[in-house]
Motif scaffolding. Structure first.
Motif, PDB file in Angstrom:
ATOM      1  N   PRO A   1       0.828  -1.218   0.000  1.00  0.00           N
ATOM      2  CA  PRO A   1       0.000   0.000   0.000  1.00  0.00           C
ATOM      3  C   PRO A   1       0.852   1.254   0.000  1.00  0.00           C
ATOM      4  CG  PRO A   1      -0.850  -1.611   1.565  1.00  0.00           C
ATOM      5  CD  PRO A   1       0.454  -2.155   1.082  1.00  0.00           C
ATOM      6  N   GLY A   2       0.536   2.156  -0.908  1.00  0.00           N
ATOM      7  CA  GLY A   2       1.305   3.382  -1.040  1.00  0.00           C
ATOM      8  C   GLY A   2       2.492   3.290  -1.968  1.00  0.00           C
ATOM      9  N   ALA A   3       2.776   2.101  -2.489  1.00  0.00           N
ATOM     10  CA  ALA A   3       3.922   1.934  -3.379  1.00  0.00           C
ATOM     11  C   ALA A   3       3.568   2.404  -4.787  1.00  0.00           C
ATOM     12  CB  ALA A   3       4.361   0.476  -3.415  1.00  0.00           C
ATOM     13  N   VAL A   4       4.540   2.961  -5.473  1.00  0.00           N
ATOM     14  CA  VAL A   4       4.380   3.422  -6.850  1.00  0.00           C
ATOM     15  C   VAL A   4       5.317   2.593  -7.723  1.00  0.00           C
ATOM     16  CG1 VAL A   4       4.516   5.359  -8.440  1.00  0.00           C
ATOM     17  CG2 VAL A   4       3.794   5.727  -6.079  1.00  0.00           C
ATOM     18  N   VAL A   5       4.754   1.884  -8.699  1.00  0.00           N
ATOM     19  CA  VAL A   5       5.493   0.960  -9.562  1.00  0.00           C
ATOM     20  C   VAL A   5       5.476   1.516 -10.975  1.00  0.00           C
ATOM     21  CG1 VAL A   5       5.668  -1.410 -10.411  1.00  0.00           C
ATOM     22  CG2 VAL A   5       4.826  -0.973  -8.095  1.00  0.00           C
ATOM     23  N   LEU A   6       6.637   1.559 -11.602  1.00  0.00           N
ATOM     24  CA  LEU A   6       6.771   1.993 -12.992  1.00  0.00           C
ATOM     25  C   LEU A   6       7.071   0.770 -13.848  1.00  0.00           C
ATOM     26  CD1 LEU A   6       7.005   4.217 -15.163  1.00  0.00           C
ATOM     27  CD2 LEU A   6       9.430   4.412 -14.562  1.00  0.00           C
ATOM     28  N   LEU A   7       6.182   0.462 -14.793  1.00  0.00           N
ATOM     29  CA  LEU A   7       6.353  -0.662 -15.715  1.00  0.00           C
ATOM     30  C   LEU A   7       6.631  -0.107 -17.100  1.00  0.00           C
ATOM     31  CD1 LEU A   7       6.165  -3.735 -16.283  1.00  0.00           C
ATOM     32  CD2 LEU A   7       3.740  -3.392 -16.763  1.00  0.00           C
ATOM     33  N   ALA A   8       7.821  -0.383 -17.619  1.00  0.00           N
ATOM     34  CA  ALA A   8       8.238   0.164 -18.910  1.00  0.00           C
ATOM     35  C   ALA A   8       8.495  -0.968 -19.884  1.00  0.00           C
ATOM     36  CB  ALA A   8       9.493   1.028 -18.758  1.00  0.00           C
ATOM     37  N   GLY A   9       8.211  -0.705 -21.153  1.00  0.00           N
ATOM     38  CA  GLY A   9       8.436  -1.701 -22.194  1.00  0.00           C
ATOM     39  C   GLY A   9       8.172  -1.117 -23.558  1.00  0.00           C
ATOM     40  N   GLU A  10       8.600  -1.846 -24.582  1.00  0.00           N
ATOM     41  CA  GLU A  10       8.435  -1.381 -25.957  1.00  0.00           C
ATOM     42  C   GLU A  10       6.968  -1.435 -26.366  1.00  0.00           C
ATOM     43  OE1 GLU A  10      10.927  -3.664 -28.453  1.00  0.00           O
ATOM     44  OE2 GLU A  10      12.806  -2.813 -27.679  1.00  0.00           O
ATOM     45  N   PRO A  11       6.586  -0.675 -27.393  1.00  0.00           N
ATOM     46  CA  PRO A  11       5.190  -0.729 -27.865  1.00  0.00           C
ATOM     47  C   PRO A  11       4.831  -2.116 -28.383  1.00  0.00           C
ATOM     48  CG  PRO A  11       6.330   1.211 -28.735  1.00  0.00           C
ATOM     49  CD  PRO A  11       7.377   0.359 -28.088  1.00  0.00           C
ATOM     50  N   GLY A  12       3.639  -2.578 -28.005  1.00  0.00           N
ATOM     51  CA  GLY A  12       3.152  -3.860 -28.470  1.00  0.00           C
ATOM     52  C   GLY A  12       3.637  -5.057 -27.700  1.00  0.00           C
ATOM     53  N   VAL A  13       4.394  -4.859 -26.616  1.00  0.00           N
ATOM     54  CA  VAL A  13       4.915  -6.000 -25.883  1.00  0.00           C
ATOM     55  C   VAL A  13       3.854  -6.629 -24.989  1.00  0.00           C
ATOM     56  CG1 VAL A  13       5.744  -4.779 -23.841  1.00  0.00           C
ATOM     57  CG2 VAL A  13       6.991  -6.770 -24.665  1.00  0.00           C
ATOM     58  N   GLY A  14       2.773  -5.884 -24.660  1.00  0.00           N
ATOM     59  CA  GLY A  14       1.692  -6.443 -23.859  1.00  0.00           C
ATOM     60  C   GLY A  14       1.503  -5.794 -22.504  1.00  0.00           C
TER      61      GLY A  14
END
Length: 499
Positions: A91-104
């Motif tokens: 709770p309260g955590a901020v997650v950044l998910l990065a990836g190329e376009p179209g990877v899902g």
């Protein structure tokens, strides 16, 4: 006596890097903090301020009296994602998910939004790239519908904060942070200032409400996370979503994690019905065939702490051009060139006039040196037209002097190979504890490894009227580094027979 006059120095302009936020007293072409070129801009004089002591939100307490259960991780409903996060979302955590376009990325997070939604913890999914109806179509396709999942299509930061006030979610998913802009700042969405402002506002809202937040981030053509480098420092967790768009495998790696380890990976399979976690992804990297064929060898690679059995293939044909081709897929070209030189120099396998193609199966990329020995055996197997046993795995790093070096996690790799039914292994010396029932052969150099290859097929049968040749003279030394029963039914070869 003349009166003294007090002169006030004019405020000097200050400079700041738009990439990392580093402040500088003068303009420079390259930021000394992040080494980015052309990112230092003037933003005015820095006013001298003094901050007086103010009221505190809560008194400081001994750390032993702080309740840690408030920050206990909650499962996302996707075990492979929980593995990478360290048990779930805090709770309260901020997650950044990065990836190329179209990877899902959007498909995965929509599935997470539906599975994590409940009556006690509502989920708010904000999309800035698509309309609400387009997201609904994807939800129908992957069966990601829930009465406690709220959907909004917004591109203004104020509207997003308004939806948070109205819904009161336990989980916020924003797709993506580069598409949201604040009306208080100038500049287009996705600019360094806008990304910094949007991320800062959402981080403050997450910490104040105890709301977990998942931010989708774009990547540049170099594979780096787009936007200011400061964004990665602000968030609590940074995940990288990788995968070839032509393959089914998708891998999530932890780049930064304040609540867990960064050496775990999550494996997923992308198909028409959505994305599915793979608890045992080794089957994607193997070719199922009735009989073994020349030029293939199995190895065990480590993705983080996770052992995966992968297949390496090699094909050699006579070259029709003066400079033979060296083509790789899923393997590093400089590493393959080094292994080929070692196999020819120390293994006695002639490769000079051959086109050599090496590849992996299932779209996996092998970059760690533990696959060197498997590549060398696959090349020698293709050269001699000799299939390796299907129950054999090869693990080890090959040095320029021909030696086979130890790699990390040999016991873990052997345990995974034994679990999948492999009974024989070629490993460097001193492998440690061996799983019961598995026969392990220790090879000190590439010559011993090649001599463990089973008897090859003879290129052509001799004519019937030709007199049999005299038996070869006995050799002065026969290597005994491997037991004969390791290749039952096969005759070991010497390195000169592979020439």
């Amino acid at each position: 006596m003349a009166a003294r006059t007090k002169t006030t120095a004019k405020p000097r302009p200050a400079y700041r890097c738009t990439e990392c936020g580093n402040q500088l007293p003068k303009w420079v072409g390259r930021c000394p903090e992040c080494n980015a070129w052309g990112t230092v801009e003037e933003y005015g004089a820095v006013p001298i301020r003094t901050t007086a002591a103010g009221p505190v939100s809560a008194p400081a307490r001994p750390i032993a009296q702080v309740d840690g259960q408030v920050a206990a991780a909650r499962s996302t409903g996707v075990p492979e994602l929980d593995r990478v996060l360290g048990g779930g979302l805090v709770p309260g955590a901020v997650v950044l998910l990065a990836g190329e376009p179209g990877v899902g990325k959007s498909t995965l997070l929509l599935d997470v939004a539906a599975k994590a939604a409940s009556a006690q913890h509502r989920t708010l999914y904000v999309t800035g790239e698509e309309s609400a109806s387009q997201v609904r179509l994807r939800a129908d396709r992957i069966n990601a519908l829930s009465d406690h999942l709220y959907l909004a299509a917004e591109s203004d930061l104020g509207a997003v904060l308004g939806h948070i006030e109205a819904v009161g979610p336990g989980l916020l998913i924003l797709d993506s942070v580069q598409t949201i802009a604040s009306a208080e700042l100038d500049g287009a969405p996705g600019g360094p200032a806008q990304v910094r402002e949007v991320a800062g506002a959402l981080i403050r809202a997450s910490k104040d409400r105890g709301m977990a937040t998942l931010l989708v981030g774009h990547v540049t053509k170099d594979g780096q996370i787009a936007g200011p480098r400061l964004l990665e420092h602000l968030v609590d967790v940074v995940l990288s979503f990788e995968g070839d768009r032509h393959a089914r495998l998708r891998i999530i790696r932890g780049v930064k994690n304040r609540y867990g380890a960064t050496d775990e990976v999550g494996c997923f399979e992308l198909h028409d019905e959505g994305i599915e976690g793979l608890a045992d992804p080794s089957g994607l990297f193997l070719t199922r065939r009735d009989k073994p064929v020349p030029g293939t060898c199995l190895t065990v690679t480590l993705e983080g702490k996770r052992p995966l059995v992968a297949e390496v293939q090699a094909l050699m044909v006579d070259s029709q051009i003066p400079s033979p081709r060296r083509t790789t897929s899923g393997l590093e070209s400089p590493r393959i060139a080094m292994i080929l030189a070692v196999v020819e120099r120390h293994g006695g396998v002639k490769l000079g006039k051959q086109d050599i193609y090496t590849a992996t199966v299932g779209g996996v990329k092998l970059s760690e040196p533990s696959a060197d020995l498997a590549v060398a055996l696959a090349v020698a197997s293709s050269s001699s037209d000799t299939p390796l046993p299907s129950n054999l795995v090869a693990i080890g790093e090959v040095g320029l002097a021909g030696e086979v070096r130890r790699v990390t996690g040999v016991q873990r790799r052997l345990a995974e190979a034994h679990r999948l039914g492999f009974t024989h292994a070629l490993v460097p010396p001193d492998p440690g504890k061996v799983p019961p029932g598995m026969k392990v052969v220790e090879v000190a150099d590439i010559g011993e490894a090649l001599r463990a290859i089973p008897g090859r097929r003879r290129a052509a049968a001799k004519p019937k009227n030709e007199a049999p040749s005299a038996p070869p003279a006995p050799r002065a030394h026969r290597p005994t580094a491997y037991p004969e029963e390791v290749m039952e039914g096969w005759e070991p070869l010497d390195s000169d027979e592979l020439r």
